[in-house]
Every structure is written in C-alpha cells, then in structure tokens.
Write a protein that holds these residues in place. Structure first.
Motif, PDB file in Angstrom:
ATOM      1  N   SER A 144     -13.168  -5.695 -15.000  1.00  0.00           N
ATOM      2  CA  SER A 144     -13.535  -6.032 -13.720  1.00  0.00           C
ATOM      3  C   SER A 144     -14.719  -5.613 -13.347  1.00  0.00           C
ATOM      4  N   SER A 145     -14.765  -5.388 -12.127  1.00  0.00           N
ATOM      5  CA  SER A 145     -16.276  -4.980 -11.318  1.00  0.00           C
ATOM      6  C   SER A 145     -16.810  -3.778 -12.063  1.00  0.00           C
ATOM      7  N   PRO A 146     -17.875  -3.588 -12.156  1.00  0.00           N
ATOM      8  CA  PRO A 146     -19.175  -4.513 -12.312  1.00  0.00           C
ATOM      9  C   PRO A 146     -19.302  -5.563 -13.538  1.00  0.00           C
ATOM     10  N   HIS A 147     -18.537  -5.324 -14.549  1.00  0.00           N
ATOM     11  CA  HIS A 147     -18.592  -6.233 -15.836  1.00  0.00           C
ATOM     12  C   HIS A 147     -18.569  -7.601 -15.429  1.00  0.00           C
ATOM     13  N   ARG A 148     -17.468  -8.006 -14.624  1.00  0.00           N
ATOM     14  CA  ARG A 148     -17.404  -9.456 -14.041  1.00  0.00           C
ATOM     15  C   ARG A 148     -16.961  -9.229 -12.709  1.00  0.00           C
ATOM     16  N   ASP A 149     -17.410 -10.449 -11.955  1.00  0.00           N
ATOM     17  CA  ASP A 149     -16.798 -10.239 -10.403  1.00  0.00           C
ATOM     18  C   ASP A 149     -15.182 -10.503 -10.325  1.00  0.00           C
ATOM     19  N   ALA A 150     -14.650 -10.334  -9.265  1.00  0.00           N
ATOM     20  CA  ALA A 150     -13.255 -10.276  -9.178  1.00  0.00           C
ATOM     21  C   ALA A 150     -12.591 -11.711  -9.489  1.00  0.00           C
ATOM     22  N   LYS A 181      -9.071  -3.145  -5.942  1.00  0.00           N
ATOM     23  CA  LYS A 181      -8.953  -2.224  -7.063  1.00  0.00           C
ATOM     24  C   LYS A 181      -7.322  -1.858  -7.057  1.00  0.00           C
ATOM     25  N   ALA A 182      -6.477  -3.073  -6.587  1.00  0.00           N
ATOM     26  CA  ALA A 182      -5.069  -2.652  -6.667  1.00  0.00           C
ATOM     27  C   ALA A 182      -4.392  -2.713  -8.129  1.00  0.00           C
ATOM     28  N   CYS A 183      -5.058  -3.408  -8.883  1.00  0.00           N
ATOM     29  CA  CYS A 183      -4.846  -3.592 -10.206  1.00  0.00           C
ATOM     30  C   CYS A 183      -5.160  -2.338 -10.981  1.00  0.00           C
ATOM     31  N   GLU A 184      -5.703  -1.486 -10.596  1.00  0.00           N
ATOM     32  CA  GLU A 184      -6.371  -0.294 -11.454  1.00  0.00           C
ATOM     33  C   GLU A 184      -5.083   0.463 -11.916  1.00  0.00           C
ATOM     34  N   ASN A 185      -4.223   0.840 -11.333  1.00  0.00           N
ATOM     35  CA  ASN A 185      -3.026   1.740 -11.617  1.00  0.00           C
ATOM     36  C   ASN A 185      -1.809   1.062 -11.341  1.00  0.00           C
ATOM     37  N   SER A 186      -1.756  -0.194 -11.008  1.00  0.00           N
ATOM     38  CA  SER A 186      -0.443  -0.784 -10.558  1.00  0.00           C
ATOM     39  C   SER A 186      -0.636  -2.406 -11.275  1.00  0.00           C
ATOM     40  N   ILE A 228      -0.328  -6.653 -16.451  1.00  0.00           N
ATOM     41  CA  ILE A 228      -1.908  -6.632 -16.423  1.00  0.00           C
ATOM     42  C   ILE A 228      -2.332  -5.638 -15.444  1.00  0.00           C
ATOM     43  N   TYR A 229      -3.302  -5.014 -16.085  1.00  0.00           N
ATOM     44  CA  TYR A 229      -4.277  -3.883 -15.282  1.00  0.00           C
ATOM     45  C   TYR A 229      -5.623  -4.359 -15.378  1.00  0.00           C
ATOM     46  N   CYS A 230      -6.274  -3.829 -14.503  1.00  0.00           N
ATOM     47  CA  CYS A 230      -7.988  -4.095 -14.510  1.00  0.00           C
ATOM     48  C   CYS A 230      -8.709  -2.754 -14.608  1.00  0.00           C
ATOM     49  N   LEU A 231     -10.079  -2.853 -15.169  1.00  0.00           N
ATOM     50  CA  LEU A 231     -10.895  -1.606 -15.521  1.00  0.00           C
ATOM     51  C   LEU A 231     -11.873  -1.906 -14.119  1.00  0.00           C
ATOM     52  N   LEU A 264       1.832  -9.849  -7.672  1.00  0.00           N
ATOM     53  CA  LEU A 264       0.609  -9.288  -7.607  1.00  0.00           C
ATOM     54  C   LEU A 264       0.503  -8.005  -6.787  1.00  0.00           C
ATOM     55  N   PRO A 265       0.086  -6.981  -7.060  1.00  0.00           N
ATOM     56  CA  PRO A 265       0.067  -5.527  -6.213  1.00  0.00           C
ATOM     57  C   PRO A 265      -0.809  -5.657  -5.233  1.00  0.00           C
ATOM     58  N   CYS A 266      -0.513  -5.122  -4.201  1.00  0.00           N
ATOM     59  CA  CYS A 266      -1.550  -4.948  -3.143  1.00  0.00           C
ATOM     60  C   CYS A 266      -1.263  -3.958  -2.329  1.00  0.00           C
ATOM     61  N   GLU A 267      -2.236  -3.431  -1.362  1.00  0.00           N
ATOM     62  CA  GLU A 267      -2.118  -2.191  -0.342  1.00  0.00           C
ATOM     63  C   GLU A 267      -1.305  -2.277   0.555  1.00  0.00           C
ATOM     64  N   PRO A 268      -0.555  -1.480   0.918  1.00  0.00           N
ATOM     65  CA  PRO A 268       0.539  -1.636   1.775  1.00  0.00           C
ATOM     66  C   PRO A 268       0.311  -2.423   3.265  1.00  0.00           C
ATOM     67  N   ASP A 269      -1.205  -2.106   3.653  1.00  0.00           N
ATOM     68  CA  ASP A 269      -1.680  -2.610   4.850  1.00  0.00           C
ATOM     69  C   ASP A 269      -1.890  -4.151   4.832  1.00  0.00           C
ATOM     70  N   ASP A 270      -2.191  -4.688   3.614  1.00  0.00           N
ATOM     71  CA  ASP A 270      -2.205  -5.861   3.251  1.00  0.00           C
ATOM     72  C   ASP A 270      -0.996  -6.605   2.727  1.00  0.00           C
ATOM     73  N   LEU A 271       0.062  -6.053   2.803  1.00  0.00           N
ATOM     74  CA  LEU A 271       1.046  -6.934   2.199  1.00  0.00           C
ATOM     75  C   LEU A 271       1.406  -7.800   2.962  1.00  0.00           C
ATOM     76  N   GLY A 272       1.769  -7.882   4.218  1.00  0.00           N
ATOM     77  CA  GLY A 272       2.233  -9.022   5.171  1.00  0.00           C
ATOM     78  C   GLY A 272       1.238 -10.157   4.922  1.00  0.00           C
ATOM     79  N   TRP A 273      -0.152 -10.117   5.216  1.00  0.00           N
ATOM     80  CA  TRP A 273      -0.972 -11.318   4.969  1.00  0.00           C
ATOM     81  C   TRP A 273      -0.978 -12.047   3.559  1.00  0.00           C
ATOM     82  N   VAL A 274      -0.880 -10.932   2.612  1.00  0.00           N
ATOM     83  CA  VAL A 274      -0.978 -11.489   1.131  1.00  0.00           C
ATOM     84  C   VAL A 274       0.380 -12.275   0.835  1.00  0.00           C
ATOM     85  N   GLN A 275       1.564 -11.757   1.331  1.00  0.00           N
ATOM     86  CA  GLN A 275       2.771 -12.371   1.167  1.00  0.00           C
ATOM     87  C   GLN A 275       2.779 -13.810   1.753  1.00  0.00           C
ATOM     88  N   SER A 276       2.305 -13.810   3.028  1.00  0.00           N
ATOM     89  CA  SER A 276       2.148 -15.080   3.716  1.00  0.00           C
ATOM     90  C   SER A 276       1.494 -15.910   3.237  1.00  0.00           C
TER      91      SER A 276
END
Length: 156
Positions: free
Chosen positions: A11-17, A53-58, A71-74, A103-115
């Motif tokens: 992923s970044s900076p090799h290619r954008d998100a 970077k939620a896909c870096e380790n999750s 699927i992970y991202c570098l 899709l993995p996401c930050e705990p603070d973003d989970l609500g809006w992402v799920q919606s």
C-alpha cells in the motif's frame, strides 16, 4: 479446521489506498465478475480503512465455501521494499457461493463504517481490528494434531 490463505498487498506509498483496494478487489473478483460491482460500491469506505493502516496487523477476512482468505497491507518502507508482499493469484475462487468480507477498522470508526457498509452491501461488513487477532490466537491454540499410522503405510 478451516483452511486459511494469506495475501499481503503493498500500500502507501507504493500505491494509494484506493489503488490498493482496486488491486485487492481484482484479486478477489478475478473469477467472480458478479462481485466486482459490489466491491466497487464500497471502494471509498475500504480505502479509508486501508489509509488508516487498519490492515497492517489485522486482516481483511474473506470467507466463502472454500478456504478463508486473510489480506494484509504493507506500509511505509515495507511497502516500498515489497519483499514481504504476496499479491499472487489464488488457486480457488475466494468469493465462491455464499461469500462475505469483513474489514478491520479502528474501534472509534466501527459505528460509522458498519452503517456506511450496510447501505452498500449485506455481504461486506466491518469488525474491530483487535477481533481478528483474538481469532488468530484461538485458531492457533486449537491446532489439530496429525497422527500418521506408519504400520498402515507399510501394509500392501
């Protein structure tokens, strides 16, 4: 016991998100063109998760009738180097039958992402990025043991 396949995308900076999500979508829908539109409909949401970077380790978890794909991202120097990347084609259809993607996401973003995902797809959901780590640990601790009957192999 579930069979698991792993892929790691640069992923970044090799290619954008957004380009990273496009590469992941191409891999997943290579043999399932019907899923391309559904994966494209969540591109903005998925690229936001990738940019965080939620896909870096999750992993992004892809489940179907066959093996589960994780699927992970570098990022940063690892993405530039690319030696740990594996974007190879899968030997099976990762979206065969009744498939789903989480899709993995930050705990603070989970609500809006799920919606937001719910408005676009009923197959693509989100999970808190720490949940997949818990599942990995549980899978590893419940590892199956393999017993080989050597005497049975020697019988004609």
């Amino acid at each position: 016991m579930t069979t698991v396949t792993r892929r790691t995308f640069r992923s970044s900076p090799h290619r954008d998100a957004l380009a990273t999500w496009a590469a992941i979508s191409d891999l997943l829908s290579r043999t399932n063109t019907g899923a391309q539109q559904e994966l494209g409909s969540v591109a903005g949401i998925a690229s936001s998760i990738i940019a965080d970077k939620a896909c870096e380790n999750s992993p992004i978890l892809v489940s179907c009738e066959g093996p589960q794909t994780r699927i992970y991202c570098l990022y940063d120097d690892d993405a530039i180097d690319g030696s740990d990347a594996n974007e190879d084609v899968l030997g099976f259809d990762p979206l065969k039958g009744d498939w789903s993607i989480s899709l993995p996401c930050e705990p603070d973003d989970l609500g809006w992402v799920q919606s937001a995902l719910q408005q676009k797809s009923n197959r693509i959901t989100a999970h808190e990025k720490t949940e997949a780590k818990k599942q990995d640990t549980a899978d590893n601790s419940q590892g199956a043991t393999l017993e080989i009957d050597l005497e049975g192999l020697l019988e004609p």
